[in-house]
Design a protein around this motif. Structure first.
Motif, mmCIF file in Angstrom:
data_model
loop_
_atom_site.group_PDB
_atom_site.id
_atom_site.type_symbol
_atom_site.label_atom_id
_atom_site.label_comp_id
_atom_site.label_asym_id
_atom_site.label_seq_id
_atom_site.Cartn_x
_atom_site.Cartn_y
_atom_site.Cartn_z
ATOM 1 N N SER A 101 -44.969 125.389 8.599
ATOM 2 C CA SER A 101 -44.563 126.687 9.136
ATOM 3 C C SER A 101 -44.902 126.759 10.624
ATOM 4 C CB SER A 101 -45.242 127.828 8.379
ATOM 5 O OG SER A 101 -46.653 127.712 8.456
ATOM 6 N N TRP A 102 -44.221 127.673 11.308
ATOM 7 C CA TRP A 102 -44.368 127.871 12.743
ATOM 8 C C TRP A 102 -44.521 129.357 13.031
ATOM 9 C CZ3 TRP A 102 -41.411 124.319 10.420
ATOM 10 C CH2 TRP A 102 -41.408 122.996 10.917
ATOM 11 N N VAL A 103 -45.278 129.675 14.080
ATOM 12 C CA VAL A 103 -45.341 131.034 14.601
ATOM 13 C C VAL A 103 -44.520 131.070 15.883
ATOM 14 C CG1 VAL A 103 -46.827 132.783 15.636
ATOM 15 C CG2 VAL A 103 -47.588 131.548 13.611
ATOM 16 N N PRO A 109 -46.742 121.753 19.882
ATOM 17 C CA PRO A 109 -47.266 121.295 18.591
ATOM 18 C C PRO A 109 -47.757 122.454 17.732
ATOM 19 C CG PRO A 109 -48.928 121.024 20.275
ATOM 20 C CD PRO A 109 -47.719 121.594 20.968
ATOM 21 N N LEU A 110 -46.840 123.273 17.265
ATOM 22 C CA LEU A 110 -47.233 124.489 16.558
ATOM 23 C C LEU A 110 -47.036 124.423 15.042
ATOM 24 C CD1 LEU A 110 -45.896 127.260 18.969
ATOM 25 C CD2 LEU A 110 -48.063 126.037 18.989
ATOM 26 N N TRP A 124 -57.153 120.495 9.326
ATOM 27 C CA TRP A 124 -56.138 121.424 8.814
ATOM 28 C C TRP A 124 -56.625 122.863 8.947
ATOM 29 C CZ3 TRP A 124 -55.349 125.371 5.486
ATOM 30 C CH2 TRP A 124 -54.018 125.696 5.192
ATOM 31 N N ARG A 125 -57.900 123.097 8.598
ATOM 32 C CA ARG A 125 -58.412 124.469 8.693
ATOM 33 C C ARG A 125 -58.429 124.951 10.141
ATOM 34 N NH1 ARG A 125 -63.354 126.879 5.330
ATOM 35 N NH2 ARG A 125 -64.563 125.148 6.153
ATOM 36 N N ALA A 126 -58.815 124.067 11.068
ATOM 37 C CA ALA A 126 -58.781 124.450 12.482
ATOM 38 C C ALA A 126 -57.360 124.782 12.916
ATOM 39 C CB ALA A 126 -59.357 123.322 13.339
ATOM 40 N N GLN A 127 -56.388 124.001 12.420
ATOM 41 C CA GLN A 127 -54.985 124.261 12.765
ATOM 42 C C GLN A 127 -54.533 125.603 12.187
ATOM 43 O OE1 GLN A 127 -53.315 121.777 14.554
ATOM 44 N NE2 GLN A 127 -51.271 121.486 13.710
ATOM 45 N N LEU A 128 -54.939 125.878 10.957
ATOM 46 C CA LEU A 128 -54.604 127.170 10.338
ATOM 47 C C LEU A 128 -55.158 128.323 11.173
ATOM 48 C CD1 LEU A 128 -53.701 128.984 7.883
ATOM 49 C CD2 LEU A 128 -56.030 128.672 7.026
#
Length: 240
Positions: free
Chosen positions: A46-48, A131-132, A188-192
């Motif tokens: 997903s992307w914002v 890189p979103l 992954w959590r940091a990216q979230l």
């Protein structure tokens, strides 16, 4: 899944949390929120997308949208496959005005419309990609875990503690994260958390509040992580 037929530029007002369910198109599409914030999902993640960004969706790629706050979604279509995969692009002032003009006025003279379409094509080709993407896992245990963290990005529980809730061992979950997302669980959590931060920043929340709501130990830690991934500070990103 529905195939939606697109024959030209579109305008779609969306209310807060209004969703457009999974669909695809036979043509390539550039989606741009003129106002508000969009979350765009595909099978890969997903992307914002805030108002200074757009997302490229290649033809036949299934996707869905959800608005964060009142949002005005605009889109252009393209025959040329500029990007092979979905991508978030920087939408500069010129591309933004071209999108606005093409979608606002369906009675433009044919030669002017063709000229503006060529400008849009040129601007998309040269646009910076960002890189979103937040990778999406498929394993049901990971899906449940990711949903828990998406509901509360500030959740500080360890992978072992989360594993007890989703019924899987820490080692199993760690292996699955690498296999299905290409990231370790901490990555992954940091990216979230940064993904969530983009939505809060686009909604105008102050940086210190965003840092707390996203689970960072301090505003400086948030700024450092944000700069490492996006190449700019949260404050500068919001003003871009």
């Amino acid at each position: 899944m529905e195939r939606q037929v697109l024959t030209g530029p579109t305008i779609r007002p969306l209310g807060h949390r209004e969703r457009i369910d999974w669909h695809d198109h036979a043509v390539h599409q550039l989606i741009h929120p003129l106002h508000g914030v969009l979350r765009v999902s595909t099978g890969r993640g997903s992307w914002v997308v805030p108002p200074n960004r757009g997302v490229w969706i290649p033809a036949t790629v299934p996707h869905a949208h959800q608005a964060d706050g009142p949002t005005e979604m605009r889109s252009l279509i393209f025959e040329e496959p500029i990007f092979d995969e979905p991508a978030v692009l920087v939408v500069g002032p010129l591309l933004r005005e071209v999108i606005r003009t093409l979608s606002d006025d369906h009675d433009l003279p044919a030669d002017l419309r063709h000229h503006l379409e060529q400008v849009a094509l040129h601007e998309v080709r040269r646009a910076t990609t960002l890189p979103l993407r937040l990778p999406a896992p498929a394993d049901p245990r990971l899906v449940k875990l990711c949903e828990l963290l998406a509901d509360d990005p500030a959740d500080q529980r360890s992978l072992r503690e989360l594993g007890r809730e989703v019924g899987a061992a820490e080692r199993t979950l760690s292996r699955l994260f690498r296999a299905e997302t290409g990231l370790t669980f901490p990555q992954w959590r940091a990216q979230l958390r940064l993904h969530h931060a983009l939505r809060l920043l686009a909604a105008g929340h102050p940086v210190t509040r965003v840092a707390v709501d996203c689970g960072f130990r301090s505003p400086s830690a948030f700024i450092e992580a944000f700069r490492a991934l996006f190449g700019t500070t949260p404050g500068r990103y919001r003003g871009a």
